[in-house]
Design a protein around this motif. Structure first.
Motif, mmCIF file in Angstrom:
data_model
loop_
_atom_site.group_PDB
_atom_site.id
_atom_site.type_symbol
_atom_site.label_atom_id
_atom_site.label_comp_id
_atom_site.label_asym_id
_atom_site.label_seq_id
_atom_site.Cartn_x
_atom_site.Cartn_y
_atom_site.Cartn_z
ATOM 1 N N TYR A 24 0.852 -1.193 0.000
ATOM 2 C CA TYR A 24 0.000 0.000 0.000
ATOM 3 C C TYR A 24 0.880 1.231 0.000
ATOM 4 O O TYR A 24 1.625 1.473 0.957
ATOM 5 C CB TYR A 24 -0.890 -0.034 1.245
ATOM 6 C CG TYR A 24 -1.858 1.117 1.389
ATOM 7 C CD1 TYR A 24 -2.978 1.225 0.569
ATOM 8 C CD2 TYR A 24 -1.666 2.097 2.366
ATOM 9 C CE1 TYR A 24 -3.883 2.270 0.717
ATOM 10 C CE2 TYR A 24 -2.569 3.141 2.527
ATOM 11 C CZ TYR A 24 -3.668 3.215 1.702
ATOM 12 O OH TYR A 24 -4.569 4.258 1.849
ATOM 13 N N LEU A 25 0.838 1.995 -1.090
ATOM 14 C CA LEU A 25 1.581 3.259 -1.133
ATOM 15 C C LEU A 25 0.778 4.274 -0.349
ATOM 16 O O LEU A 25 -0.154 4.894 -0.845
ATOM 17 C CB LEU A 25 1.806 3.714 -2.575
ATOM 18 C CG LEU A 25 2.591 5.023 -2.767
ATOM 19 C CD1 LEU A 25 3.912 4.999 -1.980
ATOM 20 C CD2 LEU A 25 2.836 5.290 -4.235
ATOM 21 N N VAL A 47 3.217 11.500 -6.255
ATOM 22 C CA VAL A 47 2.750 10.122 -6.057
ATOM 23 C C VAL A 47 3.112 9.256 -7.256
ATOM 24 O O VAL A 47 3.599 8.132 -7.110
ATOM 25 C CB VAL A 47 1.223 10.096 -5.807
ATOM 26 C CG1 VAL A 47 0.721 8.654 -5.721
ATOM 27 C CG2 VAL A 47 0.872 10.852 -4.525
ATOM 28 N N GLU A 48 2.877 9.781 -8.445
ATOM 29 C CA GLU A 48 3.195 9.029 -9.665
ATOM 30 C C GLU A 48 4.679 8.709 -9.734
ATOM 31 O O GLU A 48 5.071 7.597 -10.106
ATOM 32 C CB GLU A 48 2.767 9.838 -10.884
ATOM 33 C CG GLU A 48 3.043 9.137 -12.209
ATOM 34 C CD GLU A 48 2.751 10.024 -13.395
ATOM 35 O OE1 GLU A 48 2.381 9.496 -14.461
ATOM 36 O OE2 GLU A 48 2.903 11.270 -13.280
ATOM 37 N N LEU A 51 5.508 5.939 -7.266
ATOM 38 C CA LEU A 51 4.898 4.707 -7.756
ATOM 39 C C LEU A 51 5.724 4.107 -8.886
ATOM 40 O O LEU A 51 5.977 2.889 -8.907
ATOM 41 C CB LEU A 51 3.470 4.982 -8.220
ATOM 42 C CG LEU A 51 2.739 3.827 -8.911
ATOM 43 C CD1 LEU A 51 2.591 2.635 -7.967
ATOM 44 C CD2 LEU A 51 1.373 4.282 -9.425
ATOM 45 N N VAL A 62 0.538 -2.943 -6.291
ATOM 46 C CA VAL A 62 0.562 -1.720 -5.493
ATOM 47 C C VAL A 62 -0.831 -1.101 -5.431
ATOM 48 O O VAL A 62 -1.429 -0.789 -6.462
ATOM 49 C CB VAL A 62 1.555 -0.682 -6.061
ATOM 50 C CG1 VAL A 62 1.622 0.537 -5.129
ATOM 51 C CG2 VAL A 62 2.944 -1.293 -6.240
ATOM 52 N N VAL A 64 -2.638 2.191 -4.435
ATOM 53 C CA VAL A 64 -2.195 3.576 -4.328
ATOM 54 C C VAL A 64 -3.248 4.434 -3.643
ATOM 55 O O VAL A 64 -4.413 4.452 -4.053
ATOM 56 C CB VAL A 64 -1.879 4.173 -5.711
ATOM 57 C CG1 VAL A 64 -1.385 5.610 -5.578
ATOM 58 C CG2 VAL A 64 -0.849 3.321 -6.432
ATOM 59 N N ALA A 66 -4.805 7.654 -3.426
ATOM 60 C CA ALA A 66 -4.911 8.838 -4.279
ATOM 61 C C ALA A 66 -5.725 9.942 -3.619
ATOM 62 O O ALA A 66 -6.259 10.825 -4.308
ATOM 63 C CB ALA A 66 -5.523 8.464 -5.628
ATOM 64 N N LEU A 83 -1.824 7.039 -12.869
ATOM 65 C CA LEU A 83 -1.405 6.072 -11.856
ATOM 66 C C LEU A 83 -1.465 4.646 -12.397
ATOM 67 O O LEU A 83 -0.593 3.824 -12.088
ATOM 68 C CB LEU A 83 -2.279 6.215 -10.606
ATOM 69 C CG LEU A 83 -2.115 7.539 -9.841
ATOM 70 C CD1 LEU A 83 -3.103 7.626 -8.691
ATOM 71 C CD2 LEU A 83 -0.678 7.720 -9.338
ATOM 72 N N ALA A 88 -0.123 1.093 -11.059
ATOM 73 C CA ALA A 88 -1.043 0.848 -9.940
ATOM 74 C C ALA A 88 -1.909 -0.381 -10.211
ATOM 75 O O ALA A 88 -2.480 -0.522 -11.293
ATOM 76 C CB ALA A 88 -1.934 2.064 -9.718
ATOM 77 N N ILE A 91 -6.489 1.635 -7.056
ATOM 78 C CA ILE A 91 -6.437 3.067 -6.771
ATOM 79 C C ILE A 91 -7.557 3.422 -5.808
ATOM 80 O O ILE A 91 -8.723 3.128 -6.072
ATOM 81 C CB ILE A 91 -6.570 3.887 -8.071
ATOM 82 C CG1 ILE A 91 -5.418 3.541 -9.032
ATOM 83 C CG2 ILE A 91 -6.593 5.384 -7.771
ATOM 84 C CD1 ILE A 91 -5.610 4.064 -10.434
#
Length: 271
Positions: A24-25, A47-48, A51, A62, A64, A66, A83, A88, A91
């Protein structure tokens, strides 16, 4: 799925080595690692970028964070496109008002459910294969019943997974599952918040498909780093810290150092 939080490629590599198939980002972990509060200060670009660095270096699914989709429906559309292109697997978008807060803090506000429904539909239009997770933040703002009704609307809009944030008892998680029936639910097992500590096995028994531990590793690492800096400042040597360190060999093993060294050597000889 038990899904630990990560905040950079190295932490994702370690999670993969511990046997996790997904990470989990975390917005909370990532913003703190950048020296920022989790108040919507982070951008889609940031974030991108992180990732992409993770998905380039480790083969792991992953999820993400957002936040609110970085804006309104047009921003959500662009965020999902970018993403997903960056790798990702899933999301997550939440129904808070910007500037958003950690879901376990006081003072957060939620948007009208109709506004979140529009974001979910937009995310579905933008995605090609990623899972869209709708986070419901209204439990601590408007009550449990409102959160349940929002979740039903978000499911009707097409969300793949519902994430009820900041429920306050194990009984509430159980009630939420019973009310929503046979749907995929994600539980947040963060520390020092509104939710008591509940094990992954307990969530599984209640029918939850995923449980995230978003900032656990970051908080443990942060305390260890603080201790190391304090020791260096006080003692002027790292000798008392040696048994707490990952060795150079272990570090190199994680980052595949010798693969790159051998590749460089073989290519140089070939030239």
């Amino acid at each position: 799925m038990v899904i630990p939080g990560v905040f950079n490629p190295f932490s994702a590599m370690l999670a993969k080595r511990s046997g996790f198939s997904a990470v989990y980002l975390s917005g909370g972990g990532l913003t703190s690692s950048l020296g920022l509060p989790d108040l919507g200060t982070i951008t889609l670009d940031e974030v991108e970028w992180v990732l992409q660095r993770i998905t380039e270096t480790v083969d792991v699914k992953v999820v993400v964070d957002a936040d609110t989709g970085f804006g309104e429906v047009l921003n959500v559309f662009r965020a999902v496109k970018r993403l997903e292109r960056a790798g990702a697997w899933a999301i997550q978008i939440e129904d808070q008002v910007m500037p958003k807060k950690c879901g376990h803090l006081k003072g957060k506000e939620v948007v009208r459910p109709e506004a979140m429904v529009e974001k979910i539909r937009t995310a579905l239009k933008a995605r090609e294969k990623s899972i869209i997770i709708a986070r419901v933040d209204s439990r601590s703002v408007l009550g449990m019943r409102d959160a349940i009704e929002r979740a039903k609307r978000y499911l009707d809009a097409g969300a793949d997974v519902i994430f009820p944030e900041a429920l306050e008892t194990k009984e509430e998680f159980s009630e939420f599952k019973k009310e929503l029936g046979n749907v995929r639910l994600l539980a947040n097992m963060t520390e020092f918040g509104r939710t008591p500590l509940i094990t992954a096995d307990e969530f599984r028994e209640m029918g939850y498909s995923m449980v995230i531990f978003p900032v656990t590793a970051f908080r443990v690492a942060a305390k260890a780093m603080k201790e190391a800096y304090d020791v260096l400042a006080k003692e002027g040597t790292q000798s008392s810290l040696m048994d707490k360190m990952m060795t150079r060999e272990e570090q190199y093993d994680v980052i595949n150092y010798y693969f790159y060294e051998d590749l460089n050597s073989s290519m140089s000889k070939g030239l």
